[in-house]
Design a protein around this motif. Structure first.
Motif, short mmCIF file in Angstrom:
data_model
loop_
_atom_site.label_atom_id
_atom_site.label_comp_id
_atom_site.label_asym_id
_atom_site.label_seq_id
_atom_site.Cartn_x
_atom_site.Cartn_y
_atom_site.Cartn_z
N ALA A 156 0.92 -1.31 0.06
CA ALA A 156 -0.08 -0.13 -0.01
C ALA A 156 0.80 1.22 0.08
CB ALA A 156 -0.82 0.14 1.19
N GLN A 170 2.52 0.37 -4.51
CA GLN A 170 1.55 1.42 -5.19
C GLN A 170 1.87 2.92 -5.52
OE1 GLN A 170 -0.43 4.21 -4.25
NE2 GLN A 170 -2.38 3.88 -5.80
N LEU A 218 -6.35 -6.10 1.49
CA LEU A 218 -5.59 -4.92 1.09
C LEU A 218 -6.74 -3.59 0.65
CD1 LEU A 218 -2.57 -6.43 -0.79
CD2 LEU A 218 -2.63 -4.68 1.13
N HIS A 252 -7.26 -0.35 2.39
CA HIS A 252 -6.76 0.71 1.84
C HIS A 252 -7.54 1.01 0.42
CE1 HIS A 252 -2.95 0.19 4.19
NE2 HIS A 252 -3.14 -1.02 4.04
N LYS A 275 -6.09 3.41 -2.04
CA LYS A 275 -4.84 3.03 -2.88
C LYS A 275 -5.27 2.21 -4.16
CE LYS A 275 -1.74 5.32 -0.37
NZ LYS A 275 -0.84 4.63 0.43
#
Length: 210
Positions: A59, A63, A93, A97, A100
């Motif tokens: 993250a 990213q 994930l 997030h 993201k």
């Protein structure tokens, strides 16, 4: 494209190779990235080891690096595609997030996993402690409720078939629905527990349609 094995292990096939062989990177205008890890990756931060921070890496390191170095328009989407441990990792994930990662497609993963060491050191090495797993990564109604808001107005999650985790997939579908999280569920279909099972093009097609 989160891998399901450490390093460049291909026990369950190679997602990158599957995408290349089907020319999906051109069909869907994708830049495909398959990171590698020193241990079996479950995409969690281990509170006992500062070198095992897979969640933070995906993250906060990978990213942003992708957007800074590979983006051309600045409006590119970041998709997560995986199965088994990379399937549950993709779900945690995107839920943890949502700023993201744009979309996540997961199939045949242990959504009903109830303890950090359910798969021995395979899973405990990533989560570190059961307290960490229970509070930050276990896919419970409370976890989903805490992260549901960004996913109640738009469909950003796709889940698919099974070989090993049929009941888990059905339970996770029901859990997402109970929390008002929009998602697409592929008609339950048994396929091999590998990258080349046939789910990659189905998942990409679903994500592209969204």
């Amino acid at each position: 494209l989160p891998p399901a094995r450490p390093g460049e292990g291909t026990t369950f096939g190679d997602g990158l190779q599957v995408i290349q062989s089907l020319n999906l990177q051109n069909e869907y205008n994708l830049t495909v990235i398959e990171p590698s890890f020193s241990i079996n990756p479950w995409y969690a931060d281990n509170p006992l080891d500062s070198n095992l921070q897979e969640d933070t890496f995906m993250a906060n390191d990978l990213q942003p690096w992708v957007m800074a170095n590979l983006a051309t328009s600045g409006t590119e989407q970041n998709w997560l595609i995986g199965f088994s441990k990379s399937g549950i990792g993709g779900q945690t994930l995107i839920l943890r997030h949502p700023d993201k990662f744009t979309l996540a497609a997961s199939w045949d993963f242990p959504a009903d996993m109830s303890s950090y060491d359910e798969y021995g050191t395979n899973s405990s090495d990533s989560y570190g402690t059961d307290a960490n797993f229970q509070a930050n990564y276990r896919l419970t109604a409370a976890f989903l409720a805490a992260h549901a808001a960004p996913f109640q107005a738009s469909n950003r999650i796709w889940i698919g078939g099974y070989q090993v985790f049929q009941q888990d997939m059905a339970d996770y579908d029901a859990l997402l629905t109970s929390q008002g999280i929009q998602h697409t569920t592929e008609t339950p279909t048994a396929m091999a527990h590998t990258w080349d099972s046939g789910w990659v093009p189905i998942a990409l097609s679903a994500l592209y349609a969204d």
